[in-house]
Design a protein around this motif. Sequence first.
Motif, short mmCIF file in Angstrom:
data_model
loop_
_atom_site.label_atom_id
_atom_site.label_comp_id
_atom_site.label_asym_id
_atom_site.label_seq_id
_atom_site.Cartn_x
_atom_site.Cartn_y
_atom_site.Cartn_z
N ALA A 1 55.36 41.88 37.89
CA ALA A 1 56.53 41.00 37.84
C ALA A 1 56.44 39.96 36.72
N LEU A 2 55.27 39.86 36.08
CA LEU A 2 55.13 38.84 35.03
C LEU A 2 56.02 39.15 33.84
N ASN A 3 56.62 38.12 33.30
CA ASN A 3 57.28 38.27 32.00
C ASN A 3 56.22 37.94 30.95
N LEU A 4 55.66 38.97 30.36
CA LEU A 4 54.48 38.77 29.52
C LEU A 4 54.78 37.98 28.26
N SER A 5 56.07 37.92 27.89
CA SER A 5 56.36 37.11 26.70
C SER A 5 56.24 35.62 27.00
N ARG A 6 56.11 35.29 28.27
CA ARG A 6 55.92 33.88 28.62
C ARG A 6 54.50 33.58 29.07
N VAL A 7 53.60 34.50 28.87
CA VAL A 7 52.21 34.32 29.32
C VAL A 7 51.28 34.35 28.11
N ASP A 8 50.46 33.33 27.98
CA ASP A 8 49.51 33.30 26.87
C ASP A 8 48.14 33.83 27.28
N PHE A 9 47.73 33.51 28.48
CA PHE A 9 46.42 33.96 28.97
C PHE A 9 46.60 34.55 30.35
N LEU A 10 45.95 35.67 30.59
CA LEU A 10 46.14 36.37 31.86
C LEU A 10 44.80 36.69 32.51
N LEU A 11 44.73 36.36 33.78
CA LEU A 11 43.55 36.70 34.58
C LEU A 11 44.04 37.42 35.83
N GLY A 12 43.64 38.65 36.01
CA GLY A 12 44.02 39.41 37.21
C GLY A 12 42.78 39.86 37.94
N LEU A 13 42.60 39.37 39.14
CA LEU A 13 41.43 39.76 39.95
C LEU A 13 41.95 40.42 41.21
N PHE A 14 41.83 41.74 41.29
CA PHE A 14 42.58 42.49 42.28
C PHE A 14 41.77 42.87 43.51
N GLU A 15 40.49 42.68 43.46
CA GLU A 15 39.63 42.95 44.62
C GLU A 15 38.53 41.89 44.68
N PRO A 16 38.02 41.59 45.88
CA PRO A 16 36.93 40.63 45.98
C PRO A 16 35.64 41.16 45.35
N GLY A 17 35.41 42.46 45.47
CA GLY A 17 34.22 43.06 44.86
C GLY A 17 34.66 44.03 43.78
N ASP A 18 34.12 45.25 43.82
CA ASP A 18 34.53 46.27 42.86
C ASP A 18 35.98 46.68 43.07
N GLU B 1 40.38 55.35 42.46
CA GLU B 1 41.80 55.65 42.27
C GLU B 1 42.41 56.29 43.53
N LEU B 2 41.71 57.23 44.14
CA LEU B 2 42.31 57.92 45.28
C LEU B 2 42.40 57.04 46.53
N ASP B 3 41.63 55.99 46.57
CA ASP B 3 41.68 55.06 47.71
C ASP B 3 42.53 53.85 47.41
N ARG B 4 43.11 53.83 46.23
CA ARG B 4 43.80 52.62 45.78
C ARG B 4 45.01 52.31 46.66
N ASN B 5 45.15 51.05 47.02
CA ASN B 5 46.35 50.57 47.70
C ASN B 5 47.36 50.25 46.61
N ASN B 6 48.42 51.06 46.53
CA ASN B 6 49.30 50.92 45.38
C ASN B 6 50.22 49.69 45.46
N GLU B 7 50.14 48.95 46.53
CA GLU B 7 50.88 47.69 46.61
C GLU B 7 50.06 46.55 46.00
N THR B 8 48.77 46.58 46.26
CA THR B 8 47.95 45.44 45.85
C THR B 8 47.16 45.68 44.57
N ASP B 9 46.79 46.94 44.31
CA ASP B 9 45.93 47.19 43.16
C ASP B 9 46.65 47.98 42.07
N PRO B 10 46.69 47.46 40.85
CA PRO B 10 47.25 48.25 39.75
C PRO B 10 46.31 49.39 39.39
#
Length: 200
Positions: free
Chosen positions: A142-159, A163-172
């Motif tokens: 949902a980010l408008n990347l033209s308005r973002v200068d620095f991006l940090l995405g941390l999608f899981e607490p650990g690793d 891919e086959l176990d990925r929750n497609n709502e929470t993890d890109p």
Amino acid sequence: MKALLLLLAQLCSASLVPEREKDPEYWRRQAQETLRNALRLQRLNQNVAKNLILFLGDGEMGAPTLGWGSGAGGDRDAMNWVIMGGGRKYMFPKNASDVEYPREEKHRGTRLDRRNLVQAWQEAKPPGKVAKYVWNRRELLALNLSRVDFLLGLFEPGDMVYELDRNNETDPSLSEMVAVAIRMLQKNPRGFFLLVEGGE
Ligand SMILES: *[C@@H]1O[C@H](CO)[C@@H](O)[C@H](O)[C@H]1NC(C)=O
Ligand SMILES: *[C@@H]1O[C@H](CO)[C@@H](O)[C@H](O)[C@H]1NC(C)=O
Ligand SMILES: *[C@@H]1O[C@H](CO)[C@@H](O)[C@H](O)[C@H]1NC(C)=O
């Protein structure tokens, strides 16, 4: 540089392979998808490395690598920081509940120094710049990347999960992360250096 990107993207995936992802066809598809993203890149060849992406497998190496907490150094203003991966718990104070799994003790923050490195990261941005932290796929897309200068995405607490176990709502997916990173880095006409780091 394109080849490097592909190679690194695949190393990142390869280090996360469970048995059932050992099918060569899976990797051919993955490689094609990554290639399609990479081919949208322009100006890669002629430019000096200027920006840095870290895909952190579990984030454990991340904080020291970035110099978080010790002042990130003079290159900070010149770089579009794009950091995506797992390792969220290593950024939060010991025993702080995780935003995605608030009831799970094993996902609580681990920092004995009680620091919140996500907050420290946001505060370290140069004046007038926008630093965005996201922790799920929907926020990322949902980010408008033209308005973002620095991006940090941390999608899981650990690793990051396989891919086959990925929750497609929470993890890109890896491809989605690469595509976002590329769009962020394309904003800098001086080019970039992309490092994709896998977890253990
Ligand atoms: C950790 O947090 C839980 C829940 O907030 C709390 O009950 C517990 O006492 C805390 N433990 C420590 C060691 O701080
Ligand atoms: C994103 O932000 C730019 C710059 O502010 C704006 O021109 C553009 O319309 C925005 N795009 C969307 C989809 O909101
Ligand atoms: C997301 O996952 C759900 C459940 O596994 C699946 O039914 C759905 O088709 C997936 N959606 C996308 C866009 O992949």
